[in-house]
Write a protein that holds these residues in place. Structure first.
Motif, PDB file in Angstrom:
ATOM      1  N   THR A  43      11.022  50.500   4.687  1.00 22.13           N
ATOM      2  CA  THR A  43      11.393  51.277   5.781  1.00 22.13           C
ATOM      3  C   THR A  43      11.296  52.563   5.679  1.00 22.13           C
ATOM      4  O   THR A  43      10.910  53.271   4.367  1.00 22.13           O
ATOM      5  CB  THR A  43      12.751  50.830   6.273  1.00 22.13           C
ATOM      6  N   MET A 101      16.265  45.363  10.172  1.00 24.35           N
ATOM      7  CA  MET A 101      16.510  45.189   8.494  1.00 24.35           C
ATOM      8  C   MET A 101      17.940  44.511   8.389  1.00 24.35           C
ATOM      9  O   MET A 101      18.673  44.273   9.421  1.00 24.35           O
ATOM     10  CB  MET A 101      16.874  46.629   7.779  1.00 24.35           C
ATOM     11  N   THR A 113      14.452  36.830  11.962  1.00 20.81           N
ATOM     12  CA  THR A 113      13.564  36.069  12.820  1.00 20.81           C
ATOM     13  C   THR A 113      14.396  35.708  14.398  1.00 20.81           C
ATOM     14  O   THR A 113      13.722  35.826  15.394  1.00 20.81           O
ATOM     15  CB  THR A 113      13.206  34.499  12.222  1.00 20.81           C
ATOM     16  N   ASN A 139       5.201  43.853   2.043  1.00 13.51           N
ATOM     17  CA  ASN A 139       6.629  43.370   2.559  1.00 13.51           C
ATOM     18  C   ASN A 139       6.368  41.834   2.919  1.00 13.51           C
ATOM     19  O   ASN A 139       6.399  41.718   4.190  1.00 13.51           O
ATOM     20  CB  ASN A 139       6.971  44.254   3.645  1.00 13.51           C
ATOM     21  N   ARG A 192      17.092  28.385  10.265  1.00 13.49           N
ATOM     22  CA  ARG A 192      18.231  27.995   9.658  1.00 13.49           C
ATOM     23  C   ARG A 192      19.609  28.678  10.226  1.00 13.49           C
ATOM     24  O   ARG A 192      19.436  29.638  10.654  1.00 13.49           O
ATOM     25  CB  ARG A 192      18.204  28.230   8.026  1.00 13.49           C
TER      26      ARG A 192
HETATM   27  C1  LIG Z   1      12.373  41.730   6.202  1.00 10.43           C
HETATM   28  C2  LIG Z   1      14.020  41.185   6.430  1.00 10.43           C
HETATM   29  C3  LIG Z   1      14.465  42.004   7.635  1.00 10.43           C
HETATM   30  C4  LIG Z   1      14.094  39.780   6.661  1.00 10.43           C
HETATM   31  O1  LIG Z   1      15.253  39.677   6.978  1.00 10.43           O
HETATM   32  P1  LIG Z   1      15.840  37.831   6.761  1.00 10.43           P
HETATM   33  O2  LIG Z   1      16.858  37.715   7.788  1.00 10.43           O
HETATM   34  O3  LIG Z   1      15.828  37.535   5.547  1.00 10.43           O
HETATM   35  O4  LIG Z   1      14.226  36.955   7.337  1.00 10.43           O
HETATM   36  P2  LIG Z   1      14.313  35.758   7.606  1.00 10.43           P
HETATM   37  O5  LIG Z   1      15.567  34.908   6.907  1.00 10.43           O
HETATM   38  O6  LIG Z   1      14.320  35.584   9.228  1.00 10.43           O
HETATM   39  O7  LIG Z   1      12.966  35.013   6.806  1.00 10.43           O
HETATM   40  C5  LIG Z   1      11.904  35.053   7.649  1.00 10.43           C
HETATM   41  C6  LIG Z   1      10.944  34.515   6.555  1.00 10.43           C
HETATM   42  O8  LIG Z   1      10.738  35.389   5.153  1.00 10.43           O
HETATM   43  C7  LIG Z   1      10.732  34.762   4.140  1.00 10.43           C
HETATM   44  N1  LIG Z   1      11.415  35.723   3.446  1.00 10.43           N
HETATM   45  C8  LIG Z   1      12.660  35.983   3.388  1.00 10.43           C
HETATM   46  N2  LIG Z   1      12.796  36.895   2.175  1.00 10.43           N
HETATM   47  C9  LIG Z   1      11.711  36.772   1.401  1.00 10.43           C
HETATM   48  C10 LIG Z   1      11.203  37.563   0.330  1.00 10.43           C
HETATM   49  N3  LIG Z   1      12.092  38.309  -0.429  1.00 10.43           N
HETATM   50  N4  LIG Z   1       9.982  37.244  -0.337  1.00 10.43           N
HETATM   51  C11 LIG Z   1       9.301  36.401   0.509  1.00 10.43           C
HETATM   52  N5  LIG Z   1       9.618  35.927   1.750  1.00 10.43           N
HETATM   53  C12 LIG Z   1      10.883  35.991   2.070  1.00 10.43           C
HETATM   54  C13 LIG Z   1      11.726  33.639   4.437  1.00 10.43           C
HETATM   55  O9  LIG Z   1      11.588  32.436   3.732  1.00 10.43           O
HETATM   56  C14 LIG Z   1      11.031  33.111   5.942  1.00 10.43           C
HETATM   57  O10 LIG Z   1       9.822  32.504   5.899  1.00 10.43           O
HETATM   58  P3  LIG Z   1       9.687  31.143   5.954  1.00 10.43           P
HETATM   59  O11 LIG Z   1      10.235  30.763   7.306  1.00 10.43           O
HETATM   60  O12 LIG Z   1       8.419  30.724   5.881  1.00 10.43           O
HETATM   61  O13 LIG Z   1      10.738  30.399   4.975  1.00 10.43           O
HETATM   62  C15 LIG Z   1      14.816  41.599   5.173  1.00 10.43           C
HETATM   63  O14 LIG Z   1      14.125  41.058   3.960  1.00 10.43           O
HETATM   64  C16 LIG Z   1      14.777  43.286   4.907  1.00 10.43           C
HETATM   65  O15 LIG Z   1      15.987  43.724   5.613  1.00 10.43           O
HETATM   66  N6  LIG Z   1      14.178  43.747   4.204  1.00 10.43           N
HETATM   67  C17 LIG Z   1      14.394  45.221   3.983  1.00 10.43           C
HETATM   68  C18 LIG Z   1      14.190  46.093   5.251  1.00 10.43           C
HETATM   69  C19 LIG Z   1      12.720  45.598   5.896  1.00 10.43           C
HETATM   70  O16 LIG Z   1      11.748  45.371   5.004  1.00 10.43           O
HETATM   71  N7  LIG Z   1      12.620  45.750   7.141  1.00 10.43           N
HETATM   72  C20 LIG Z   1      11.283  45.568   7.957  1.00 10.43           C
HETATM   73  C21 LIG Z   1      10.387  46.850   7.876  1.00 10.43           C
HETATM   74  S1  LIG Z   1       8.795  46.316   8.639  1.00 10.43           S
END
Ligand SMILES: CC(C)(COP(=O)(O)OP(=O)(O)OC[C@H]1O[C@@H](n2cnc3c(N)ncnc32)[C@H](O)[C@@H]1OP(=O)(O)O)[C@@H](O)C(=O)NCCC(=O)NCCS
Length: 192
Positions: A43, A101, A113, A139, A192
């Motif tokens: 981000t 995030m 999601t 990402n 989930r």
């Molecule tokens: C991106 C982010 C917001 C996802 O949040 P989250 O609540 O864990 O996401 P979800 O649980 O809804 O997961 C969505 C999908 O991502 C997948 N996923 C989650 N973490 C993952 C990882 N580290 N690597 C690969 N896939 C991943 C999940 O398995 C799911 O996919 P599926 O439905 O095929 O199983 C979180 O990882 C985050 O805050 N990252 C840092 C900040 C960021 O990247 N923000 C977005 C900028 S564009």
């Protein structure tokens, strides 16, 4: 422009996650979320991220609605597990953009999601024609969130962003049109 932008930061829920205005008591959780290595990498939050950055963010976000708003993502205990926001990208075309995030300890449970689906539904209720989401190519988690929300990958901007740590990122553009088929099952879509 036909967007009917809200005057107040909305509160939204699907019964599992809640989106609500940020409050001063959220500062520590925002700091934990934004100083995490993945948030720093994927981000545009300041790097290094200081507690004063979280104080400033919460202060601004608790009042700002235009040209976009940021909200806390919580569970039913009202504790912040992430933040997300909706922002006008192009007034004339009724295009809005989403960002999010989630705290490291809350990831992988479908929270992003669910929050994104709530923001998308809200964008349609405001009269948006198109919702955009930009994610760095590496990402994977964010790109899965976009895909699970029915967004279409529309292009890649090669090395378009110089990120924290001096890393250049390809930026993947996702878009969803109001007229696209709704892919969100009423049960939360297997989230989930
Ligand atoms: C991106 C982010 C917001 C996802 O949040 P989250 O609540 O864990 O996401 P979800 O649980 O809804 O997961 C969505 C999908 O991502 C997948 N996923 C989650 N973490 C993952 C990882 N580290 N690597 C690969 N896939 C991943 C999940 O398995 C799911 O996919 P599926 O439905 O095929 O199983 C979180 O990882 C985050 O805050 N990252 C840092 C900040 C960021 O990247 N923000 C977005 C900028 S564009």
């Amino acid at each position: 422009m036909t967007l009917d932008w809200p005057r107040h930061i909305p509160t939204l829920t699907d019964g599992v996650v809640w989106l609500r205005p940020l409050e001063p008591s959220d500062v520590d959780a925002v700091y934990t979320c934004a100083s995490d290595p993945a948030s720093q990498r994927f981000t545009t939050v300041p790097s290094p991220y200081l507690r004063s950055d979280a104080v400033e963010f919460v202060d601004r976000a608790s009042a700002q609605v235009w040209p976009g708003f940021e909200v806390a993502i919580t569970g039913d205990d009202d504790a912040l597990v992430g933040t997300c926001g909706l922002r006008i990208r192009d007034e004339d075309s009724d295009v809005v953009a989403i960002g999010y995030m989630v705290s490291p300890s809350a990831r992988g449970r479908g929270i992003a999601t669910r929050a994104t689906r709530l923001l998308i539904d809200h964008a349609w209720s405001l009269g948006a024609h198109r919702v955009a989401l930009d994610a760095f190519a590496t990402n994977t988690a964010s790109r899965r969130v976009a895909e699970r929300c029915g967004m279409t990958q529309e292009g890649v901007l090669r090395e378009a962003h110089l990120g924290n740590g001096g890393i250049r990122h390809d930026v993947v553009l996702y878009g969803l049109l109001r007229s696209d088929p709704d892919v969100s099952p009423s049960d939360g879509g297997g989230v989930r």
